[in-house]
Scaffold this motif. Sequence first.
Motif, PDB file in Angstrom:
ATOM      1  N   PHE A  20      12.674  -9.026  -3.161  1.00 38.38           N
ATOM      2  CA  PHE A  20      11.275  -8.653  -3.219  1.00 38.38           C
ATOM      3  C   PHE A  20      10.909  -7.862  -1.970  1.00 38.38           C
ATOM      4  O   PHE A  20      11.211  -8.284  -0.861  1.00 38.38           O
ATOM      5  CB  PHE A  20      10.381  -9.897  -3.336  1.00 38.38           C
ATOM      6  N   ALA A  21      10.242  -6.737  -2.157  1.00 43.24           N
ATOM      7  CA  ALA A  21       9.839  -5.891  -1.038  1.00 43.24           C
ATOM      8  C   ALA A  21       8.646  -6.498  -0.308  1.00 43.24           C
ATOM      9  O   ALA A  21       8.466  -6.292   0.873  1.00 43.24           O
ATOM     10  CB  ALA A  21       9.492  -4.491  -1.532  1.00 43.24           C
ATOM     11  N   ILE A  31      -1.253   3.280   5.463  1.00 39.71           N
ATOM     12  CA  ILE A  31      -1.531   4.697   5.667  1.00 39.71           C
ATOM     13  C   ILE A  31      -2.824   5.017   4.918  1.00 39.71           C
ATOM     14  O   ILE A  31      -2.945   4.734   3.726  1.00 39.71           O
ATOM     15  CB  ILE A  31      -0.376   5.585   5.142  1.00 39.71           C
ATOM     16  N   LEU A  32      -3.800   5.564   5.647  1.00 43.31           N
ATOM     17  CA  LEU A  32      -5.031   6.053   5.037  1.00 43.31           C
ATOM     18  C   LEU A  32      -5.062   7.560   5.233  1.00 43.31           C
ATOM     19  O   LEU A  32      -4.910   8.045   6.361  1.00 43.31           O
ATOM     20  CB  LEU A  32      -6.268   5.431   5.694  1.00 43.31           C
ATOM     21  N   GLU A  33      -5.247   8.295   4.139  1.00 41.63           N
ATOM     22  CA  GLU A  33      -5.282   9.749   4.203  1.00 41.63           C
ATOM     23  C   GLU A  33      -6.577  10.249   3.592  1.00 41.63           C
ATOM     24  O   GLU A  33      -6.925   9.892   2.470  1.00 41.63           O
ATOM     25  CB  GLU A  33      -4.091  10.339   3.462  1.00 41.63           C
ATOM     26  N   ASP A  34      -7.296  11.073   4.348  1.00 43.44           N
ATOM     27  CA  ASP A  34      -8.550  11.662   3.887  1.00 43.44           C
ATOM     28  C   ASP A  34      -8.232  12.644   2.754  1.00 43.44           C
ATOM     29  O   ASP A  34      -7.556  13.643   2.966  1.00 43.44           O
ATOM     30  CB  ASP A  34      -9.238  12.369   5.060  1.00 43.44           C
ATOM     31  N   LYS A 120      -7.241   7.846   0.621  1.00 47.67           N
ATOM     32  CA  LYS A 120      -6.171   7.379  -0.258  1.00 47.67           C
ATOM     33  C   LYS A 120      -5.340   6.350   0.498  1.00 47.67           C
ATOM     34  O   LYS A 120      -4.989   6.556   1.659  1.00 47.67           O
ATOM     35  CB  LYS A 120      -5.303   8.564  -0.699  1.00 47.67           C
ATOM     36  N   VAL A 121      -5.026   5.247  -0.167  1.00 48.27           N
ATOM     37  CA  VAL A 121      -4.293   4.136   0.447  1.00 48.27           C
ATOM     38  C   VAL A 121      -2.812   4.220   0.075  1.00 48.27           C
ATOM     39  O   VAL A 121      -2.470   4.436  -1.082  1.00 48.27           O
ATOM     40  CB  VAL A 121      -4.863   2.782  -0.027  1.00 48.27           C
ATOM     41  N   GLU A 122      -1.966   4.009   1.089  1.00 45.21           N
ATOM     42  CA  GLU A 122      -0.544   3.830   0.851  1.00 45.21           C
ATOM     43  C   GLU A 122      -0.103   2.652   1.711  1.00 45.21           C
ATOM     44  O   GLU A 122      -0.474   2.551   2.878  1.00 45.21           O
ATOM     45  CB  GLU A 122       0.242   5.091   1.236  1.00 45.21           C
ATOM     46  N   ILE A 123       0.677   1.756   1.108  1.00 44.06           N
ATOM     47  CA  ILE A 123       1.190   0.599   1.836  1.00 44.06           C
ATOM     48  C   ILE A 123       2.701   0.597   1.716  1.00 44.06           C
ATOM     49  O   ILE A 123       3.248   0.701   0.621  1.00 44.06           O
ATOM     50  CB  ILE A 123       0.586  -0.712   1.265  1.00 44.06           C
ATOM     51  N   ARG A 124       3.357   0.508   2.852  1.00 46.36           N
ATOM     52  CA  ARG A 124       4.827   0.493   2.865  1.00 46.36           C
ATOM     53  C   ARG A 124       5.324  -0.801   3.461  1.00 46.36           C
ATOM     54  O   ARG A 124       4.710  -1.370   4.305  1.00 46.36           O
ATOM     55  CB  ARG A 124       5.367   1.651   3.712  1.00 46.36           C
TER      56      ARG A 124
END
Length: 124
Positions: A20-21, A31-34, A120-124
């Motif tokens: 499981f990651a 990461i939040l990107e406008d 925009k949300v990115e989760i790593r």
Amino acid sequence: NEHRTQMMGEAGSNKRSTMFAWDAETAHTLILEDINNPIKRFEVSLDSPILVGYNDNCQIRLNYEETVSGRHCRIYCEGGKIYVENLSQSNGTYMDNKRIVKSAEIYTGCVLRLGNLYMKVEIR
């Protein structure tokens, strides 16, 4: 180029296991990107709660947009999930165009609206 995928398992056995990651102990990266200004991209570790807002004491400073509150929201991990908590009295925090009253789970691909900013949300 040939691409090979190897299943993880015990050496010398045909048993396969799943890895499981999302582990409750793993520190993730947020990461939040406008969306309207992609050069405004913020990357922070979620090993502790993150304050997002206009003020200098925020880990993610959105001081280029006056509709963002001083302490707009807090992003934190709990039980292996990631949440955003609204802290703004005036401008509110929205996830996918739904107002967050207290807190809500966030995930890669969702969009947070903080004042007039769409992040925009990115989760790593």
